[in-house]
Design an enzyme around this catalytic site. Structure first.
Site, mmCIF file in Angstrom:
data_model
loop_
_atom_site.group_PDB
_atom_site.id
_atom_site.type_symbol
_atom_site.label_atom_id
_atom_site.label_comp_id
_atom_site.label_asym_id
_atom_site.label_seq_id
_atom_site.Cartn_x
_atom_site.Cartn_y
_atom_site.Cartn_z
ATOM 1 N N LEU A 11 25.429 -4.019 15.302
ATOM 2 C CA LEU A 11 24.787 -3.310 16.526
ATOM 3 C C LEU A 11 25.593 -3.534 17.791
ATOM 4 C CD1 LEU A 11 21.191 -4.073 15.342
ATOM 5 C CD2 LEU A 11 22.289 -1.614 15.294
ATOM 6 N N PRO A 12 25.416 -2.642 18.632
ATOM 7 C CA PRO A 12 26.233 -2.782 19.992
ATOM 8 C C PRO A 12 26.344 -4.110 20.839
ATOM 9 C CG PRO A 12 24.693 -1.003 20.099
ATOM 10 C CD PRO A 12 24.656 -1.541 18.976
ATOM 11 N N THR A 28 28.251 -8.664 17.691
ATOM 12 C CA THR A 28 28.813 -9.740 18.915
ATOM 13 C C THR A 28 27.792 -9.807 19.605
ATOM 14 O OG1 THR A 28 30.943 -9.505 18.050
ATOM 15 C CG2 THR A 28 30.539 -10.543 20.011
ATOM 16 N N LYS A 77 32.938 -17.349 17.827
ATOM 17 C CA LYS A 77 33.826 -15.974 18.131
ATOM 18 C C LYS A 77 33.969 -15.794 19.580
ATOM 19 C CE LYS A 77 34.014 -11.339 18.160
ATOM 20 N NZ LYS A 77 35.121 -10.662 17.696
ATOM 21 N N LYS A 124 33.163 -6.886 27.263
ATOM 22 C CA LYS A 124 31.867 -7.123 26.940
ATOM 23 C C LYS A 124 31.990 -8.712 26.361
ATOM 24 C CE LYS A 124 28.807 -6.904 22.714
ATOM 25 N NZ LYS A 124 28.816 -6.350 21.412
HETATM 26 P P1 NAD Z 1 29.506 1.228 18.049
HETATM 27 O O1 NAD Z 1 29.021 1.378 19.253
HETATM 28 O O2 NAD Z 1 30.524 2.091 17.433
HETATM 29 O O3 NAD Z 1 28.517 1.424 16.910
HETATM 30 C C1 NAD Z 1 27.220 0.952 17.078
HETATM 31 C C2 NAD Z 1 26.264 1.647 16.385
HETATM 32 O O4 NAD Z 1 24.945 1.135 16.368
HETATM 33 C C3 NAD Z 1 26.190 3.207 16.775
HETATM 34 O O5 NAD Z 1 26.355 4.112 15.794
HETATM 35 C C4 NAD Z 1 24.698 3.249 17.341
HETATM 36 O O6 NAD Z 1 24.173 4.545 17.289
HETATM 37 C C5 NAD Z 1 24.231 2.381 16.489
HETATM 38 N N1 NAD Z 1 22.777 1.599 17.016
HETATM 39 C C6 NAD Z 1 22.625 1.355 18.187
HETATM 40 N N2 NAD Z 1 21.285 0.885 18.370
HETATM 41 C C7 NAD Z 1 20.727 1.013 17.113
HETATM 42 C C8 NAD Z 1 19.423 1.016 16.664
HETATM 43 N N3 NAD Z 1 18.343 0.332 17.370
HETATM 44 N N4 NAD Z 1 19.006 1.236 15.392
HETATM 45 C C9 NAD Z 1 20.184 1.899 14.592
HETATM 46 N N5 NAD Z 1 21.305 2.067 15.022
HETATM 47 C C10 NAD Z 1 21.777 1.667 16.112
HETATM 48 O O7 NAD Z 1 30.145 0.004 18.017
HETATM 49 P P2 NAD Z 1 31.047 -1.155 16.892
HETATM 50 O O8 NAD Z 1 32.569 -0.755 17.584
HETATM 51 O O9 NAD Z 1 30.852 -0.588 15.551
HETATM 52 O O10 NAD Z 1 30.669 -2.554 17.437
HETATM 53 C C11 NAD Z 1 29.597 -3.101 16.606
HETATM 54 C C12 NAD Z 1 29.693 -4.702 17.024
HETATM 55 O O11 NAD Z 1 30.519 -5.145 16.308
HETATM 56 C C13 NAD Z 1 29.383 -4.802 18.419
HETATM 57 O O12 NAD Z 1 28.632 -5.766 18.482
HETATM 58 C C14 NAD Z 1 30.973 -5.157 18.797
HETATM 59 O O13 NAD Z 1 30.793 -6.201 19.997
HETATM 60 C C15 NAD Z 1 31.183 -5.994 17.484
HETATM 61 N N6 NAD Z 1 32.739 -5.955 17.172
HETATM 62 C C16 NAD Z 1 33.629 -4.626 17.399
HETATM 63 C C17 NAD Z 1 34.911 -4.560 17.311
HETATM 64 C C18 NAD Z 1 35.631 -3.331 17.495
HETATM 65 O O14 NAD Z 1 36.839 -3.285 17.381
HETATM 66 N N7 NAD Z 1 35.165 -2.149 17.427
HETATM 67 C C19 NAD Z 1 35.596 -5.827 16.730
HETATM 68 C C20 NAD Z 1 34.803 -6.767 16.389
HETATM 69 C C21 NAD Z 1 33.417 -6.648 16.810
#
Ligand code: NAD
Length: 294
Positions: free
Chosen positions: A65-66, A95, A170, A245
């Protein structure tokens, strides 16, 4: 493991869940976004109308999740934790602030549920290719149960310690990454301003005491390293918005633990500046641009 629940099918979650499907495991999936649900369905996942429906009859639940709010909402406000069976292992891979991880994990322990915080490193490319690194906090015996599933989505798993330790490790790593990326960018710019070739200078520093991951794998100066985001208009990679973030979370962690982190704070300010310029969608090595403009 035969059945896995997956909540949060964004840039990271969808390819991670897809690798689980490809390994022959059934995936029940939920996301708030209709578009994400449509794509999950196309990949063969069983999409559900509510998070609670995902938790029925599964061996493991993964959330990606975000932010803190989404994790707290799902597990505590919507009481998902109370609907999970004691045979299900919960892997929380977003994260987030380690305090939130610890709070959710305490609730899981009260309900006799095994929960790991398992944030990842490796970005979208790592999620797609199944080469993520998992940095895990929680009970080590629970981690052993989760390893076969983590091995489908990643190629390295580190155990950091008790609940919240995965998030702490992390954030420590990403704060250091931001610091050495900023340092690398400003040093190369100083060399160039004094007539040096950025590729020659990078090669010298890489093989001297200034060597670091940014120089070795991710040179921020355009044209120095083939395949690096810097040589592709800073597209792809790890976005400035996500680095900011993580630096905000690192700053909160520093405040909570009364740690003195002046370099981390400065790196956060530099990334804040970059994001405020509307560059949140570029790779984080684009910090180089700020030194070239000056
Ligand atoms: P993203 O915004 O693309 O995806 C998050 C998803 O969660 C979205 O599809 C959103 O609709 C869904 N969501 C939000 N609230 C929700 C809820 N209550 N119920 C169901 N679904 C819900 O984000 P991402 O890039 O996939 O990142 C996800 C996590 O991974 C974050 O915490 C981010 O910091 C971490 N992360 C991301 C990366 C990267 O390169 N993108 C790398 C390492 C870690």
């Amino acid at each position: 493991m035969k059945k896995v629940g997956f909540i949060g099918l964004g840039n990271m979650g969808l390819p991670m869940a897809n690798n689980i499907i490809k390994a022959g495991i059934e995936v029940k999936a939920f996301d708030l976004s209709a578009d994400a649900m449509r794509r999950a369905e196309e990949l063969g996942m069983a999409t559900k109308n509510h998070a609670s429906e995902v938790t029925e009859n599964i061996d493991a639940l993964i959330t990606m999740l975000p932010n803190d709010k989404a994790v707290e909402n799902i597990y505590l406000k919507e009481d998902l934790i109370e609907q999970i069976s004691q045979n299900t292992i919960v892997i929380e891979s977003s994260t987030i602030n380690p305090e939130v991880s610890i709070k959710v994990s305490k609730k899981a322990t009260e309900m006799n549920i095994s929960m790991l915080d398992a944030p990842v490193s490796g970005g979208v490319k790592g999620a797609e290719s199944g080469t993520l690194t998992f940095i895990v906090g929680g009970d080590e015996a629970d981690l052993q149960k989760a390893v076969p599933l983590l091995d489908i989505m990643g190629d390295k798993t580190f155990y950091a310690g008790q609940a919240g330790a995965g998030q702490i490790a992390k954030l420590c790593n990403n704060m250091l990454l931001a610091i050495h990326m900023c340092g690398t960018a400003e040093t190369i710019a100083m060399g160039v301003n004094n007539g040096l070739d950025p590729a020659v200078l990078s090669e010298i520093m890489k093989n001297s005491s200034g060597g670091n991951w940014s120089l070795e794998k991710y040179n921020p100066y355009p044209g120095v390293m083939k395949g690096a985001p810097a040589s592709n208009s800073y597209s792809g990679g790890f976005l400035n918005s996500l680095m900011l973030k993580d630096l905000n979370l690192a700053e909160e962690l520093a405040a909570q633990s009364k740690s003195n982190t002046p370099m981390g704070r400065l790196a956060k300010e530099l990334y804040e500046e970059l994001n405020n310029q509307g560059l949140e969608g570029l790779d984080f090595s684009s910090i180089q641009q700020n030194y070239l403009d000056s």
